[in-house]
Write an enzyme that holds these catalytic residues in place. Structure first.
Site, short mmCIF file in Angstrom:
data_model
loop_
_atom_site.label_atom_id
_atom_site.label_comp_id
_atom_site.label_asym_id
_atom_site.label_seq_id
_atom_site.Cartn_x
_atom_site.Cartn_y
_atom_site.Cartn_z
N HIS A 1 0.86 -1.19 0.00
CA HIS A 1 0.00 0.00 0.00
C HIS A 1 0.89 1.23 0.00
O HIS A 1 2.11 1.14 0.17
CB HIS A 1 -0.98 -0.03 1.18
CG HIS A 1 -0.36 0.05 2.54
ND1 HIS A 1 0.52 -0.90 3.02
CD2 HIS A 1 -0.51 0.96 3.55
CE1 HIS A 1 0.88 -0.58 4.25
NE2 HIS A 1 0.28 0.55 4.60
N HIS B 1 1.14 3.94 1.95
CA HIS B 1 1.60 4.69 3.12
C HIS B 1 3.13 4.78 3.06
O HIS B 1 3.81 3.84 2.62
CB HIS B 1 1.16 4.00 4.41
CG HIS B 1 -0.27 4.31 4.80
ND1 HIS B 1 -0.99 3.56 5.69
CD2 HIS B 1 -1.09 5.33 4.41
CE1 HIS B 1 -2.21 4.09 5.83
NE2 HIS B 1 -2.29 5.16 5.06
N ASP C 1 5.60 4.53 5.05
CA ASP C 1 6.51 3.56 5.68
C ASP C 1 6.56 2.23 4.93
O ASP C 1 7.28 1.31 5.34
CB ASP C 1 6.15 3.36 7.16
CG ASP C 1 4.72 2.89 7.37
OD1 ASP C 1 3.83 3.32 6.60
OD2 ASP C 1 4.49 2.11 8.31
N HIS C 2 5.83 2.12 3.81
CA HIS C 2 5.89 0.92 2.97
C HIS C 2 6.32 1.25 1.55
O HIS C 2 6.48 0.36 0.73
CB HIS C 2 4.53 0.21 2.95
CG HIS C 2 4.12 -0.31 4.29
ND1 HIS C 2 4.15 -1.65 4.61
CD2 HIS C 2 3.73 0.34 5.42
CE1 HIS C 2 3.76 -1.80 5.87
NE2 HIS C 2 3.51 -0.61 6.39
N HIS D 1 -7.28 -2.01 5.34
CA HIS D 1 -6.51 -0.97 6.03
C HIS D 1 -7.15 0.38 5.70
O HIS D 1 -8.18 0.44 5.03
CB HIS D 1 -5.05 -1.06 5.57
CG HIS D 1 -4.10 -0.27 6.43
ND1 HIS D 1 -4.18 -0.20 7.80
CD2 HIS D 1 -3.01 0.49 6.09
CE1 HIS D 1 -3.21 0.57 8.25
NE2 HIS D 1 -2.48 1.00 7.25
N ASP E 1 -0.42 -3.86 5.77
CA ASP E 1 -1.04 -3.64 7.07
C ASP E 1 -2.51 -4.00 6.95
O ASP E 1 -3.12 -3.79 5.91
CB ASP E 1 -0.94 -2.17 7.46
CG ASP E 1 0.48 -1.67 7.64
OD1 ASP E 1 1.43 -2.46 7.46
OD2 ASP E 1 0.68 -0.47 7.92
N HIS F 1 5.89 -4.87 12.55
CA HIS F 1 5.18 -3.58 12.44
C HIS F 1 4.78 -3.05 13.81
O HIS F 1 3.77 -2.36 13.98
CB HIS F 1 3.95 -3.72 11.53
CG HIS F 1 3.54 -2.40 10.91
ND1 HIS F 1 2.57 -1.58 11.45
CD2 HIS F 1 3.98 -1.75 9.82
CE1 HIS F 1 2.43 -0.50 10.70
NE2 HIS F 1 3.28 -0.57 9.70
#
Lengths: 306, 306
Positions: B62, B64, B66-67, B142, B213, B271
Site C-alpha cells: 500500500h 503509506h 513507511d511501505h 486498512h 497492514d 510492524h
C-alpha cells in the site's frame, strides 16, 4: 552571535552502508534551518538529536534524489507527530507538485500548512528575512537547476559603554534606546557626545554559505565573500577533473580555490564520490590551496562565535 | 524447494534511530522478490548484502510512506548503477504516476524499463507466474487500499524411483520424461506398470504469505491456508484493541488467530508500534494462541525447506 552546523549526511548518491546523502541542520542566531533532505534524513535527525519541532524552514538545493528524496517522508512524519505550525519549504520549481502528489496518494493528512517557495531565478535573491537572519540564494551550476544558500546574521544594536555613560549623569535610561541605535547625545549645555564614546561595537554578524552541488563557478565568490563558514562540495579529487567537468561537480582544488578567493574563515568539504576509500585525501589536496579545511562527516558539528 | 526471507525493516512509521520501516527480501525457488520499500530500504539492502541486480519484481502492499517512500530512491539508484533489465513494480493504482513524477523532476534517466502493474481489485488475483513460482494478492483491510501477497512454489515433476525402474530393463531412458510427468508405462507384454511404482513424490511446494497492514480479516484464512511461513502485522498488543480497530491494524492475538485458523507452520509478526519498549511482549502474547511465533527484526533470516 553564533553558528552551529550539524552534518546529517554528506555523501554522494550511490548507497553504501555507512554513507548518508546530503542534509545539514543549521542553528544561526537562534534560528533553526534544515538544508537539503536526502533519503533517511529524518532518521539522522533522530540519531543526532535534532529537535523536529524547532524547524520551520527547509531549504532544498536541487531535486536530485540524494538531496531531496527524504523530504516527503519527513513531512509525513510531521503529520504523524501532529504538527500544527506552518512549514516553509524553499526549492526549485516543481518541488510542490511532486511532494504534494506523494503525500496525497499516501493519504497523509497533515494539520499544518506547507508553504512552498518555488525558485527559478538565476540571480541571487533574498528569500527569507526575520529580525535575526537573512537567507539569500547562491545560483550554482549543476546538471539541474540548483541553488546554494547564504545564511547571514543581522547586525545587532550597538552595546552601551556603561563606564563612559556613567561619566555623564545627565544621560537618562530613557536615552539608551537611541544610543544603541547609534545616535549622538546633546547635553543641556549644547555639548554633543559622540555615539562611539557611549557605545561599543556589537558582536560581528556571522554568515554560513552552503554550496552543493556545482561545477567550479568563480562568480559565487562575490556572494560568499568573507563567510565565516563555507560548505562547498568536492565530489572528486583533481585526478578526476574530467569527470567533475562532465557531471558538473567540483574537485577539492576548485572548492579550495573558491574558499581562498572568497577569503572565508573555514572551508568544509563533502559529497565525496564513493570511488575514494580514503576521504583524508580530500583534505590533504584542498590544504595545498587553502589551509583551514575540514571534512564533513555525519554527526560532526562545526561552530563559529562572535 | 526453499524459502529464505530476509527482514530489512519491520517497524511502524514514526522514525526512531533503530527502527526501520517495512521491507523484506524473499528468495523462493530461486526467484528473488522485494516486498514493500519504506524509506531507507536501499541502505538496508546494502547492509544485509542483498544483490541489487537479482531483483526484477517489487511488490508494494500500500502507499503509506513507511511501505513505499523508499521506492523512488531505489529506482533512481538502479539508474545510477546502469541497470538495463526490466523492473516490474506491483502496487495500488496511483503508484505509477507519483513514482514517475518524482523520477522526472529529479531528471533520473534510467536505461531500464519500469513496468508498473497497478492493482485495484478487492478479490484475490494471480498477478505473477513463471515456471517456478506464482504470486497472488491477499486483499487486506486498512485505511487505504492494501494487498498482502502470497508467494507459492510450483510443483516439481515427480522424481524417478531408480531402484524400482531398474527392475524393468525394458524401460528406456527415453521414457523417463513421460514417467516424471506422471504417466504409467505399458510393457511389450501388455503389463501396465503404475506410475507410483516408478516414481517418488517430488519435494512439497512451499509458500510464503505476507500480510501488512490490516485490521483482523478472518476471510484471508482461506487464502493463506497451510502456508509454510506467514508474516502478519501485529502493531499493537491486545491492551490497545481500541487503537487497532481505529487505525485498522491488528493485535498480536489477532495475528496469532489467523495463523492458528490457517494452520500455518510458522508465524512471523512485526510492524510494532513505537509505544512498546519491549517487543518480547508481542511474542509472549501471540504464543498464548499459536505456538510457533517469531519476531521480525532487521537482518533476521527465516527459512523453510522441503
Amino acid at each position: 552571535m553564533s553558528i552551529k552546523l550539524t552534518i546529517l549526511g554528506c555523501h554522494s548518491a550511490t548507497p553504501r552502508v555507512n554513507a548518508f546523502p546530503t542534509s545539514q541542520y543549521l542553528e544561526i542566531n537562534n534560528c533553526h534551518f534544515l538544508i537539503d533532505c536526502g533519503e533517511g534524513t529524518q532518521r539522522q535527525m533522530r540519531k543526532y538529536k535534532v529537535g523536529f519541532s524547532k524547524i520551520n524552514h527547509i531549504f532544498i538545493s536541487h531535486l536530485h534524489g540524494d538531496h531531496f528524496y527524504g523530504l516527503v517522508g519527513l513531512l509525513s512524519t510531521y503529520g504523524i507527530l501532529s504538527r500544527e505550525k506552518d512549514m516553509h519549504i524553499y526549492g526549485p520549481k516543481g518541488i510542490k507538485k511532486a511532494t504534494l502528489l506523494m503525500l496525497k496518494i499516501s493519504e497523509s493528512h497533515a494539520k499544518f500548512n506547507m508553504i512552498f517557495h518555488e525558485l527559478s531565478s538565476n540571480e541571487s535573491e533574498l528569500i527569507f528575512e526575520n529580525d535575526k537572519v537573512t537567507v539569500s540564494t547562491i545560483p550554482l551550476n549543476h546538471r539541474v537547476y540548483t541553488n546554494g544558500y547564504l545564511f547571514k546574521e543581522k547586525e545587532k544594536p550597538r552595546k552601551l559603554n556603561m563606564l563612559n555613560i556613567s561619566g555623564y549623569p545627565e544621560i537618562d535610561k530613557a536615552d539608551y534606546l537611541n544610543i544603541k541605535a547609534g545616535k549622538d547625545v546633546t547635553l543641556a549645555s549644547g555639548e554633543i557626545i559622540k555615539n562611539d564614546v557611549l557605545t561599543k561595537n556589537p558582536p560581528k554578524p556571522l554568515s554560513y554559505a552552503f554550496c552543493s552541488d556545482t561545477s567550479y563557478k568563480p562568480d559565487i565568490v562575490t556572494i560568499v565573500k568573507n563567510a565565516d563558514i563555507l560548505y562547498h562540495e568536492a565530489t572528486f579529487l583533481s585526478d578526476r577533473q574530467d569527470l567533475a567537468k562532465k557531471t558538473k561537480h567540483s574537485t577539492t582544488l576548485e572548492a579550495a580555490q573558491i574558499a581562498k578567493d572568497a577569503n572565508v574563515n573555514k572551508l568544509i568539504i563533502g559529497h565525496y564520490s564513493g570511488r575514494y576509500k580514503d576521504i583524508n585525501l580530500f583534505q590533504k589536496e584542498a590544504e595545498t590551496i587553502f589551509e583551514n579545511v575540514f571534512l564533513a562527516n555525519p554527526g560532526e558539528v562545526f561552530t563559529a562565535n562572535s
